[in-house]
Design a protein around this motif. Structure first.
Motif, short mmCIF file in Angstrom:
data_model
loop_
_atom_site.label_atom_id
_atom_site.label_comp_id
_atom_site.label_asym_id
_atom_site.label_seq_id
_atom_site.Cartn_x
_atom_site.Cartn_y
_atom_site.Cartn_z
N GLY A 297 1.08 -1.70 -0.30
CA GLY A 297 0.44 -0.23 -0.09
C GLY A 297 1.19 1.26 0.03
O GLY A 297 2.04 0.96 0.34
N ALA A 298 0.55 2.31 -0.98
CA ALA A 298 0.95 3.47 -0.82
C ALA A 298 1.29 4.52 0.55
O ALA A 298 1.87 5.25 0.62
CB ALA A 298 0.58 4.54 -1.65
N TYR A 299 0.57 3.73 1.44
CA TYR A 299 0.94 4.50 2.94
C TYR A 299 0.69 3.88 3.45
O TYR A 299 1.21 4.37 4.93
CB TYR A 299 -0.51 5.31 2.97
CG TYR A 299 -1.30 6.40 1.79
CD1 TYR A 299 -0.24 7.26 1.61
CD2 TYR A 299 -2.00 6.38 1.01
CE1 TYR A 299 -1.09 8.68 0.42
CE2 TYR A 299 -2.38 7.08 -0.10
CZ TYR A 299 -1.58 8.37 -0.22
OH TYR A 299 -2.28 8.97 -1.05
N ARG A 300 1.51 2.37 3.89
CA ARG A 300 1.81 1.77 4.53
C ARG A 300 3.28 2.99 5.47
O ARG A 300 3.23 2.00 6.43
CB ARG A 300 2.28 0.07 4.40
CG ARG A 300 3.56 0.49 3.95
CD ARG A 300 4.16 -1.03 3.37
NE ARG A 300 4.61 -1.61 4.47
CZ ARG A 300 5.75 -1.19 5.08
NH1 ARG A 300 6.96 -1.22 4.16
NH2 ARG A 300 6.21 -1.80 5.84
N VAL A 301 3.98 3.42 5.41
CA VAL A 301 5.23 4.26 5.54
C VAL A 301 4.86 5.49 5.41
O VAL A 301 4.58 5.87 4.29
CB VAL A 301 6.85 3.57 4.72
CG1 VAL A 301 7.89 4.85 5.82
CG2 VAL A 301 6.79 1.99 5.28
N MET A 302 4.83 6.42 6.52
CA MET A 302 4.56 7.93 6.21
C MET A 302 5.50 8.34 7.11
O MET A 302 6.03 8.47 8.13
CB MET A 302 2.87 8.18 7.59
CG MET A 302 2.42 9.38 7.05
SD MET A 302 3.54 10.13 9.06
CE MET A 302 1.77 9.12 10.10
N GLU A 303 5.92 9.64 7.08
CA GLU A 303 6.58 10.64 7.92
C GLU A 303 6.16 11.46 8.00
O GLU A 303 4.99 12.49 7.16
CB GLU A 303 8.00 11.10 6.23
CG GLU A 303 8.93 10.20 6.13
CD GLU A 303 10.04 11.01 5.52
OE1 GLU A 303 10.70 12.16 5.85
OE2 GLU A 303 11.40 9.91 4.99
N MET A 304 6.30 11.77 9.74
CA MET A 304 5.78 12.53 9.97
C MET A 304 6.37 14.10 10.45
O MET A 304 7.44 13.69 11.22
CB MET A 304 5.49 12.58 11.82
CG MET A 304 4.06 13.18 12.41
SD MET A 304 3.81 12.34 14.05
CE MET A 304 2.68 11.51 13.33
N GLY A 305 5.99 15.28 9.80
CA GLY A 305 7.16 16.23 10.03
C GLY A 305 7.49 16.77 11.78
O GLY A 305 6.47 16.28 12.08
#
Length: 397
Positions: free
Chosen positions: A339-347
């Protein structure tokens, strides 16, 4: 008697002026005039302008470029909910506006010859691109709200690119048609008064009144999916803000994400937190940490949103325990394997915010699998696809 037996004379041929001037069909009818086109066009232009502006906001919050990850703000908490709700509502409202606008001008789409001068050719080109881009944007956006993608390309980048093409074609069209727009912009203008004198004024007002009613009807019956005071009228929207597991909608279930096998082994689950002092916690240990409660909305790109009560551990407390200083951004990894959002960066602004939680409970109940059990991210002013579910790892960057 002889006159009575005489056969009837054939009908007279039509005068030359009545013969068609081109091999294409000729159209006639009231209200296919510049005044009506300008009246419908300015309403359509306002809806498209609002939809475009809020769409740009949505795109950069959902897909921030690298330099913007630490710049995007976490406040106001309702920011994304408002901008995305307006984006979807204005796009839906623009559909009847587009249909009426096309109805007012369609006879001119079939004029002959198709190009009479350089200015006319430029106008025809701008109209072709504008009609195609607007139709694609509005109807592909409408299909996106029901998560139906009957095309082979990725929706988000193509939808975003065509939006800029639409705006360019719109600016070119306005520049070419500016003399007509200024002549018919106001009801009291000389050109509009001449058209009204022909008897079209009352019909035009009726058309615009019906158009306003249509826009109001589609807005009233869909906007309740994000503007919850009107949720009782939410008849045509694909989501109702109160329908779903634990009274909250979901877009991607645990089964669809393929995480049910991992959740069946939840006793083995550990939250891994990396940093200068990395550590891991099981679910019981995570529940023993200081818990905080917040009220934050889930707002999805498809247009629905609802506020809920969440409780869990502050992200900044977990980051601090790992030895990472304030201002450090995080990478969040889900149990989801694809899935495209399985890894997410949080600012850093989101990670520093005291309202950003690793949530364990929703409205006082343990998270259901579809809402991210055993733990999920909840943060203010954030698209739903970035509120990562089934979190397994936090990495201080």
């Amino acid at each position: 008697m002889e006159d009575m037996k005489r056969p009837p004379e054939p009908p007279s041929p039509p005068p030359p002026s009545a013969l068609p001037s081109s091999p294409l069909p000729s159209f006639s009818g009231r209200l296919h005039d510049p005044r009506t086109a300008v009246s419908a066009g300015r309403l359509l232009g306002a809806a498209v302008g609002i939809c475009f502006a809020t769409g740009v906001i949505s795109h950069f919050l959902q897909h921030p470029p690298g330099w913007a990850v630490d710049v995007l703000p976490s406040r106001p908490v309702w920011g994304y909910r408002f901008s995305q709700g307006v984006h979807v509502a204005s796009g839906i409202a623009a559909i009847p506006l587009l249909l009426v606008k096309l109805w007012t001008v369609y006879p001119r789409l079939f004029v002959w010859p198709p190009v009479r001068s350089a200015r006319h050719g430029l106008e025809r080109l701008s109209v072709a691109v504008l009609v195609g881009a607007t139709t694609f944007e509005l109807f592909s956006g409408l299909l996106n709200t029901v998560q139906w993608y009957p095309w082979p390309f990725s929706f988000v980048p193509v939808h975003f690119a065509v939006a800029w093409l639409l705006v360019g074609a719109l600016l070119l069209h306005v520049a070419v048609k500016w003399p007509d727009i200024t002549a018919h912009w106001r009801r009291t203008s000389q050109a509009s008064a001449a058209l009204s004198a022909e008897g079209d004024g009352a019909d035009r007002r009726s058309l615009l009144l019906g158009l306003t009613a249509a826009v109001g009807a589609v807005t009233l019956t869909t906007v309740g999916q994000s503007f919850t005071p009107l949720k009782r009228f939410d008849l045509l929207a694909p989501r109702h803000p109160d329908h779903g597991p634990q009274g909250l909608p979901v877009n991607r279930t645990a089964a669809a994400a393929g995480v049910l096998p991992a959740l069946s082994r939840v006793r083995e689950w550990r939250l891994e937190v990396t940093g200068p002092r990395p550590f891991s916690l099981d679910l019981a240990a995570l529940r023993e940490l200081e818990q905080h409660a917040v009220v934050l909305p889930i707002a999805c790109v498809e247009g629905w949103s609802r506020s809920a009560h969440w409780s869990g551990v502050r992200i900044r407390d977990l980051r601090e325990r790992a030895g990472a200083p304030p201002g450090t951004r995080l990478r969040v990894v889900s149990l989801e394997r694809h899935g495209a959002y399985r890894v997410m960066e949080m600012g850093s602004d989101y990670a520093d915010d005291p309202l950003t939680l690793l949530a364990l409970r929703l409205d006082g109940q343990v998270l259901s699998p579809d809402h991210g059990y055993p733990a999920r991210i909840i943060a203010p002013n954030r698209p739903g696809v970035l509120q990562t579910k089934w979190v397994s790892r936090l990495e201080a960057l």
